[in-house]
Scaffold this motif. Structure first.
Motif, PDB file in Angstrom:
ATOM      1  N   SER A 181      21.052  53.688 -16.758  1.00 19.99           N
ATOM      2  CA  SER A 181      22.093  54.514 -17.382  1.00 19.99           C
ATOM      3  C   SER A 181      21.734  55.992 -17.338  1.00 19.99           C
ATOM      4  O   SER A 181      22.623  56.849 -17.238  1.00 19.99           O
ATOM      5  N   ALA A 182      20.440  56.324 -17.384  1.00 19.94           N
ATOM      6  CA  ALA A 182      20.037  57.730 -17.258  1.00 19.94           C
ATOM      7  C   ALA A 182      20.416  58.276 -15.892  1.00 19.94           C
ATOM      8  O   ALA A 182      20.801  59.449 -15.757  1.00 19.94           O
ATOM      9  N   THR A 229      17.408  65.077 -25.477  1.00 18.79           N
ATOM     10  CA  THR A 229      17.946  65.350 -24.144  1.00 18.79           C
ATOM     11  C   THR A 229      19.456  65.283 -24.207  1.00 18.79           C
ATOM     12  O   THR A 229      20.014  64.333 -24.768  1.00 18.79           O
ATOM     13  N   CYS A 230      20.108  66.278 -23.638  1.00 19.45           N
ATOM     14  CA  CYS A 230      21.562  66.272 -23.482  1.00 19.45           C
ATOM     15  C   CYS A 230      21.860  65.791 -22.064  1.00 19.45           C
ATOM     16  O   CYS A 230      21.670  66.534 -21.104  1.00 19.45           O
ATOM     17  N   PHE A 231      22.278  64.535 -21.935  1.00 20.59           N
ATOM     18  CA  PHE A 231      22.614  63.964 -20.640  1.00 20.59           C
ATOM     19  C   PHE A 231      24.059  64.310 -20.293  1.00 20.59           C
ATOM     20  O   PHE A 231      24.951  64.156 -21.132  1.00 20.59           O
ATOM     21  N   GLN A 285      17.168  67.432 -15.442  1.00 19.48           N
ATOM     22  CA  GLN A 285      17.979  66.636 -16.353  1.00 19.48           C
ATOM     23  C   GLN A 285      17.151  65.567 -17.050  1.00 19.48           C
ATOM     24  O   GLN A 285      17.480  65.126 -18.157  1.00 19.48           O
ATOM     25  N   PHE A 286      16.061  65.158 -16.432  1.00 16.36           N
ATOM     26  CA  PHE A 286      15.322  63.992 -16.912  1.00 16.36           C
ATOM     27  C   PHE A 286      14.048  64.365 -17.656  1.00 16.36           C
ATOM     28  O   PHE A 286      12.985  63.764 -17.464  1.00 16.36           O
ATOM     29  N   GLU A 287      14.148  65.380 -18.495  1.00 19.41           N
ATOM     30  CA  GLU A 287      13.037  65.785 -19.346  1.00 19.41           C
ATOM     31  C   GLU A 287      13.555  66.008 -20.764  1.00 19.41           C
ATOM     32  O   GLU A 287      14.766  65.960 -21.017  1.00 19.41           O
ATOM     33  N   GLY A 338      14.332  61.656 -19.400  1.00 19.86           N
ATOM     34  CA  GLY A 338      15.079  62.164 -20.525  1.00 19.86           C
ATOM     35  C   GLY A 338      14.688  61.322 -21.737  1.00 19.86           C
ATOM     36  O   GLY A 338      14.012  60.289 -21.616  1.00 19.86           O
ATOM     37  N   VAL A 339      15.078  61.753 -22.915  1.00 19.32           N
ATOM     38  CA  VAL A 339      14.718  61.022 -24.132  1.00 19.32           C
ATOM     39  C   VAL A 339      15.569  59.752 -24.236  1.00 19.32           C
ATOM     40  O   VAL A 339      16.801  59.821 -24.264  1.00 19.32           O
ATOM     41  N   VAL A 340      14.918  58.596 -24.255  1.00 24.06           N
ATOM     42  CA  VAL A 340      15.591  57.317 -24.450  1.00 24.06           C
ATOM     43  C   VAL A 340      14.903  56.608 -25.615  1.00 24.06           C
ATOM     44  O   VAL A 340      13.711  56.306 -25.543  1.00 24.06           O
TER      45      VAL A 340
END
Length: 430
Positions: free
Chosen positions: A371-372, A358-360, A398-400, A213-215
């Motif tokens: 945390s992701a 990214t909407c986590f 979820q992780f993109e 995801g975007v971090v």
């Protein structure tokens, strides 16, 4: 939404292709459905083989910053193809694109084209090892740099999507030369890099993580990373396969004002065709054969179709106002999205920088791999399926990242927000 042809094709594909797909995340296992097979795309819309239309926020996983089938890119490909598709020899197009890439990306003095992001990162690491005479590579938990053996230690993207803790087939002798440490952690970073026993050749990092995801990085982290590597003679490699020409014309390094020694590129610079590149300081790049002893080669490297498509793509993004308009559009959309999530009482955290976000599904801040991993993937899967039913195509993980392109008009974004609001209300009721 009919899926008859997609279902039939997927069944056929599984007989002749492992998992029915040529890249694991496409199988959609983590979101609880089968993949849809795409027939065509134009602008911000993709159409599957059953005729269903979707507003696209995947963008071929990042390359389609202009949207699909941009007329200038298609024209360039067509004009080039009639003269031949591959020669295994130098062409004027690769010189022109190399000049444009070096002119755009601040740290690049020389660049070499390859065929994928994985080729770019593995070649850059080999170059760093050859240049320094050292062996160890430092990467960061959750960052994905392709599927080369050295990078599958605590990797992101499909590895975490599928819950694979590395990969069988990767020899321990190779893994022992790769260290993975927490992203955005200055204390561990300094402790690791100052350990003289480690014999560190290079540090490779996504300057903005896009594969857990975007971090977004903390500036103190990136600055310390640059200071320490410079002080200790360690080659700093920015993996800008996603962020290059996405966050700015000069990528993340332009946006943050931090110059790496080597940069890996891909996606956007191929205009939607397979491509990769790595480049950087002249003194390091001059170690590559035939000028130097570090060997790397590729039959289709600098393929004329990819070079032509990349040139057309970059000429458009270099036009006045392109990135400003993309930033404004993305900022508005992210603000509306965050408001909808808050109003529906759905536990989310929205990470965004530029036109990637990214909407986590977690109420807590997402700043690193740990945390992701707190995000609710099962809830994301329900959201994915509901958005798909409403005509919106998100990444099946979820992780993109979700990407906004120049082709997304206000009507596309408003429709996506309407479907999101409906989906979030359903999630809150479940």
């Amino acid at each position: 939404m009919k899926t008859d042809l997609s279902a039939s094709l997927f069944e056929k594909a599984r007989q002749v292709i492992p998992g029915g797909v040529n890249s694991p995340v496409r199988a959609c296992k983590s979101v609880g459905c089968d993949p849809l097979f795409v027939r065509k795309a134009k602008g911000a819309v993709v159409v599957d083989v059953d005729g269903n239309e979707f507003i696209d926020f995947v963008g071929s996983w990042g390359p389609m910053i202009l949207g699909h089938a941009h007329p200038e890119v298609i024209e360039a490909i067509e004009k080039t193809a009639v003269d031949g598709t591959s020669f295994g020899a130098p062409t004027p197009l690769e010189v022109e694109l190399a000049e444009m890439v070096c002119d755009s990306v601040p740290s690049l003095e020389k660049v070499r084209f390859v065929n994928s992001g994985t080729e770019a990162t593995m070649s850059a690491v080999r170059l760093a090892r050859g240049y320094t005479g050292r062996n160890v590579v430092v990467k960061f938990d959750g960052c994905y740099h392709g599927h080369a053996d050295s990078f599958l230690v605590k990797a992101g993207s499909g590895v975490i999507t599928l819950g694979i803790p590395g990969s069988p087939g990767v020899p321990e002798d190779i893994v022992k030369n790769t260290l993975s440490i927490p992203y955005n952690n200055v204390e561990v970073l300094e402790e690791t890099l100052r350990d003289e026993k480690l014999d560190i050749a290079c540090v490779i990092v996504e300057p903005v993580a896009g594969n857990m995801g975007v971090v977004v990085p903390e500036m103190a982290f990136l600055k310390k990373l640059r200071e320490l590597t410079a002080e200790l003679g360690i080659v700093l490699i920015f993996d800008e396969v996603i962020t290059g020409f996405r966050l700015a014309l000069g990528g993340a390094q332009e946006r943050f004002g931090i110059m790496p020694d080597l940069t890996c590129l891909g996606k956007i610079i191929g205009g939607g065709l397979p491509v990769g590149a790595y480049g950087g300081k002249r003194e390091i790049m001059d170690q590559i054969a035939p000028d130097g002893p570090v060997y790397q080669a590729g039959t289709l490297s600098g393929n004329p179709l990819a070079m032509a498509a990349g040139l057309a793509m970059l000429k458009v993004v270099r036009r006045e106002g392109f990135y400003r308009e993309l930033e404004e559009k993305s900022d508005w959309f992210a603000g509306e999205l965050a408001g909808i999530a808050a109003g529906a009482a759905v536990p989310t955290t929205l990470n965004r920088i530029g036109s990637m976000m990214t909407c986590f599904f977690t109420p807590d801040p997402v700043t690193d791999f740990e945390s992701a991993m707190k995000a609710d993937s099962e809830m994301y899967g329900r959201h994915f399926r509901q958005m798909l039913a409403g005509g919106v195509w998100l990444a099946p993980s979820q992780f993109e990242a979700a990407f906004i392109s120049g082709a997304h008009e206000r009507s596309h974004l408003e429709k996506a927000l309407e479907v999101t609001e409906w989906s979030f209300k359903k999630l809150a009721e479940q």
